[in-house]
Scaffold this active site. Structure first.
Site, mmCIF file in Angstrom:
data_model
loop_
_atom_site.group_PDB
_atom_site.id
_atom_site.type_symbol
_atom_site.label_atom_id
_atom_site.label_comp_id
_atom_site.label_asym_id
_atom_site.label_seq_id
_atom_site.Cartn_x
_atom_site.Cartn_y
_atom_site.Cartn_z
ATOM 1 C CB CYS A 1 9.374 -6.576 4.287
ATOM 2 S SG CYS A 1 10.258 -6.976 5.791
ATOM 3 C CG HIS B 1 13.654 -10.176 8.401
ATOM 4 N ND1 HIS B 1 13.889 -8.901 8.412
ATOM 5 C CD2 HIS B 1 12.687 -10.595 7.714
ATOM 6 C CE1 HIS B 1 12.857 -8.513 7.524
ATOM 7 N NE2 HIS B 1 12.023 -9.453 7.213
ATOM 8 C CG HIS C 1 11.195 -12.035 3.268
ATOM 9 N ND1 HIS C 1 11.028 -10.977 2.287
ATOM 10 C CD2 HIS C 1 10.968 -11.533 4.603
ATOM 11 C CE1 HIS C 1 11.024 -9.868 2.944
ATOM 12 N NE2 HIS C 1 10.621 -10.424 4.292
ATOM 13 C CD GLU C 2 9.616 -13.699 7.221
ATOM 14 O OE1 GLU C 2 10.090 -13.075 8.000
ATOM 15 O OE2 GLU C 2 8.913 -13.280 6.379
HETATM 16 NI NI NI Z 1 10.306 -9.239 6.006
#
Ligand code: NI
Length: 176
Positions: A102, A148, A144-145
């Site tokens: 990341c 966030h 993953h995004e």
């Molecule tokens: Ni990330």
């Protein structure tokens, strides 16, 4: 509008732990500009995805942009895709572990369990509703995004601290 590359929030910044609100007006100039600045920021990095909170904007916009880079030499190539107010449902029941890193957590990698196939709904920068199936590495980048946007980072999903390694060790591993 002037488009500028933006600094990346590093782990410990509180914005990375917030739940980002949905975008109501996709056509707004602030949203359009944000997307362009995220695209530029990503282009100037060796990342394969970026979420708005990573550039200090708590809002539900992500970019998925898988491509081979020095950080991910094996990543498949795709056109960078801006996804607004994204949602997903898994089309698999079994999670698969693979390596993630990341831009907000430099220097390390970890094995993260993710769904290998997902159904995604999002809005494009033109405000069009899109539905796609993502698989493999691209599905991983999306999840993953997406995390966030909900104040999560990939380390939160690591099952065992022993699945965390240095980036140096990671490059040795994939070269082997
Ligand atoms: Ni990330």
């Amino acid at each position: 509008m002037e488009i500028q590359s933006r600094p990346i929030a590093q782990l410990g910044e509180s914005i990375l732990r917030e739940i980002a609100p949905v975008i109501d007006n996709i056509a707004a100039e602030t949203v359009q500009q944000l997307a362009q600045e995220m695209l530029l920021t990503l282009e100037n990095s060796s990342g394969v995805g970026l979420a708005a909170p990573q550039i200090f904007e708590s809002t539900r916009l992500i970019i998925v942009a898988s491509r081979p880079t020095k950080r991910y030499p094996y990543a498949p190539e795709m056109a960078p895709t801006v996804m607004i107010n994204p949602e997903y449902t898994p089309t698999d029941t079994v999670l698969e572990k693979d390596w993630e890193g990341c831009l907000s957590i430099p220097g390390i990698r970890a094995l993260v369990p993710r769904y290998p196939s997902i159904r995604v709904v999002y809005y494009s920068l033109e405000g069009e509703r899109k539905e796609v199936t993502l698989a493999g590495f691209v599905a991983r980048v999306f999840q993953h995004e997406y995390d966030h946007l909900n104040g999560l980072v990939y380390l939160d999903r690591v099952e065992n601290n022993r699945d965390i390694i240095s980036e140096q060790a990671f490059f040795k591993l994939i070269a082997a």
